[in-house]
Motif scaffolding. Sequence first.
Motif, PDB file in Angstrom:
ATOM      1  N   LEU A   1     -54.390  -6.462 112.963  1.00 14.97           N
ATOM      2  CA  LEU A   1     -54.580  -4.936 113.251  1.00 14.97           C
ATOM      3  C   LEU A   1     -54.232  -4.807 114.706  1.00 14.97           C
ATOM      4  O   LEU A   1     -54.916  -5.351 115.548  1.00 14.97           O
ATOM      5  CB  LEU A   1     -56.084  -4.648 112.938  1.00 14.97           C
ATOM      6  CG  LEU A   1     -56.561  -3.566 113.508  1.00 14.97           C
ATOM      7  CD1 LEU A   1     -55.862  -2.178 112.634  1.00 14.97           C
ATOM      8  CD2 LEU A   1     -58.100  -3.351 113.036  1.00 14.97           C
TER       9      LEU A   1
ATOM     10  N   ASP B   1     -51.636  -3.480 110.206  1.00 16.87           N
ATOM     11  CA  ASP B   1     -52.599  -2.646 110.131  1.00 16.87           C
ATOM     12  C   ASP B   1     -52.563  -1.704 111.498  1.00 16.87           C
ATOM     13  O   ASP B   1     -52.404  -2.593 112.564  1.00 16.87           O
ATOM     14  CB  ASP B   1     -53.862  -2.647 109.767  1.00 16.87           C
ATOM     15  CG  ASP B   1     -53.971  -3.267 108.389  1.00 16.87           C
ATOM     16  OD1 ASP B   1     -54.140  -2.502 107.085  1.00 16.87           O
ATOM     17  OD2 ASP B   1     -53.929  -4.634 108.233  1.00 16.87           O
TER      18      ASP B   1
ATOM     19  N   TYR C   1     -53.984   3.959 109.902  1.00 11.44           N
ATOM     20  CA  TYR C   1     -55.245   4.820 109.563  1.00 11.44           C
ATOM     21  C   TYR C   1     -55.595   5.724 110.861  1.00 11.44           C
ATOM     22  O   TYR C   1     -55.659   5.476 111.793  1.00 11.44           O
ATOM     23  CB  TYR C   1     -56.388   3.766 109.774  1.00 11.44           C
ATOM     24  CG  TYR C   1     -56.254   2.862 108.836  1.00 11.44           C
ATOM     25  CD1 TYR C   1     -56.978   2.977 107.270  1.00 11.44           C
ATOM     26  CD2 TYR C   1     -55.672   1.588 108.659  1.00 11.44           C
ATOM     27  CE1 TYR C   1     -57.017   2.077 106.453  1.00 11.44           C
ATOM     28  CE2 TYR C   1     -55.339   0.585 107.733  1.00 11.44           C
ATOM     29  CZ  TYR C   1     -56.173   0.840 106.623  1.00 11.44           C
ATOM     30  OH  TYR C   1     -56.147  -0.024 105.574  1.00 11.44           O
TER      31      TYR C   1
ATOM     32  N   ARG D   1     -64.283   4.381 108.160  1.00 15.11           N
ATOM     33  CA  ARG D   1     -63.670   3.539 107.020  1.00 15.11           C
ATOM     34  C   ARG D   1     -63.955   2.273 107.641  1.00 15.11           C
ATOM     35  O   ARG D   1     -63.567   1.384 108.525  1.00 15.11           O
ATOM     36  CB  ARG D   1     -62.382   3.634 107.064  1.00 15.11           C
ATOM     37  CG  ARG D   1     -61.275   3.036 106.204  1.00 15.11           C
ATOM     38  CD  ARG D   1     -61.764   3.027 104.666  1.00 15.11           C
ATOM     39  NE  ARG D   1     -61.476   4.187 104.087  1.00 15.11           N
ATOM     40  CZ  ARG D   1     -60.275   4.448 103.580  1.00 15.11           C
ATOM     41  NH1 ARG D   1     -59.380   3.572 103.332  1.00 15.11           N
ATOM     42  NH2 ARG D   1     -60.225   5.715 103.053  1.00 15.11           N
TER      43      ARG D   1
ATOM     44  N   ILE E   1     -62.432  -1.214 107.255  1.00 13.52           N
ATOM     45  CA  ILE E   1     -60.894  -1.266 107.126  1.00 13.52           C
ATOM     46  C   ILE E   1     -60.574  -2.567 105.980  1.00 13.52           C
ATOM     47  O   ILE E   1     -59.892  -2.180 105.119  1.00 13.52           O
ATOM     48  CB  ILE E   1     -60.098  -1.675 108.438  1.00 13.52           C
ATOM     49  CG1 ILE E   1     -59.978  -0.576 109.348  1.00 13.52           C
ATOM     50  CG2 ILE E   1     -58.549  -2.377 108.132  1.00 13.52           C
ATOM     51  CD1 ILE E   1     -59.401   0.673 108.924  1.00 13.52           C
TER      52      ILE E   1
ATOM     53  N   THR F   1     -64.667  -1.671 111.280  1.00 15.28           N
ATOM     54  CA  THR F   1     -65.016  -0.247 110.942  1.00 15.28           C
ATOM     55  C   THR F   1     -64.407   0.743 111.834  1.00 15.28           C
ATOM     56  O   THR F   1     -64.842   0.802 113.070  1.00 15.28           O
ATOM     57  CB  THR F   1     -66.443  -0.070 110.694  1.00 15.28           C
ATOM     58  OG1 THR F   1     -67.070  -1.099 109.825  1.00 15.28           O
ATOM     59  CG2 THR F   1     -66.727   1.048 110.103  1.00 15.28           C
TER      60      THR F   1
END
Length: 268
Positions: free
Chosen positions: A60, A107, A130, A169, A171, A178
Amino acid sequence: MTLEPDAAPPRPSTVDRIYVLDGGQAHVRDISPWSPGVGVRESRVFSDNAYLIVHGGDLLVWDSGVDDALIDSPGGEVVAHDVRGVKRRSLVSQFAELGVDPARVTDVAFSHAHFDHVGNSRLFSGAVWYVQRPEYEAMFGPDPGAYGFLPRLYETMLHNQTVLLDGDRDIFGDGSVTVLSTPGHTPGHQSLLVRLPRTGPVILSGDVAHFAENFEQRRVPTFNADHAASLRSMERIDALCRDEGAQLWINHDLAQSDALPHAPAPIE
């Protein structure tokens, strides 16, 4: 008959590690718009970090710093808000040093869409993105410039698989990472709670505040999208830090940034 005590809720998982990457610097000639009431005509240098978070086979990226293209301009360039973006090390070279191909990033999320956070967004075309719905709508709406956004820096994100968020969210579904909705600086600004195995929880607060003293004094930049929401987001992050026992990592606080280990050293 014996009553069993209620089972304790499961403890959230942790990520494996995080790398703090040098995303460049932002040079400001007059800090007072960021710190109303103080610092008139005082210059300041902002750190500008990007972060690579390793969660098993997931990678991420949180924020991506100033555009690597500015490395060709030794003195930097004024990009937006009369801020000079300066780049001395490319993000690509730092990924190479870690042996990570940006195409492997699974991500990606940005605290918000200002130039010093989305400058290298194009590197992560294969990642799931996101983003808070209000931020997305401002980025691709009729007047992104009203928020200081430069679509040329993030237009490729239109091709990413995108998850529009209307709040927080988890993840990975295990509590380790979060996304936290913290609007105010921009319409859909967000922060990130990361749980590390040794360090414990940390909150990457984006631009909820730009420096520790601004956070402590609840100073809201004059150009923020929503003053009241900015204050609520500061209060929320402050409460979470207390409740979680979390460290607060403020992206642009140069003194704090200099005290953190940077890649290639990991933080666990």
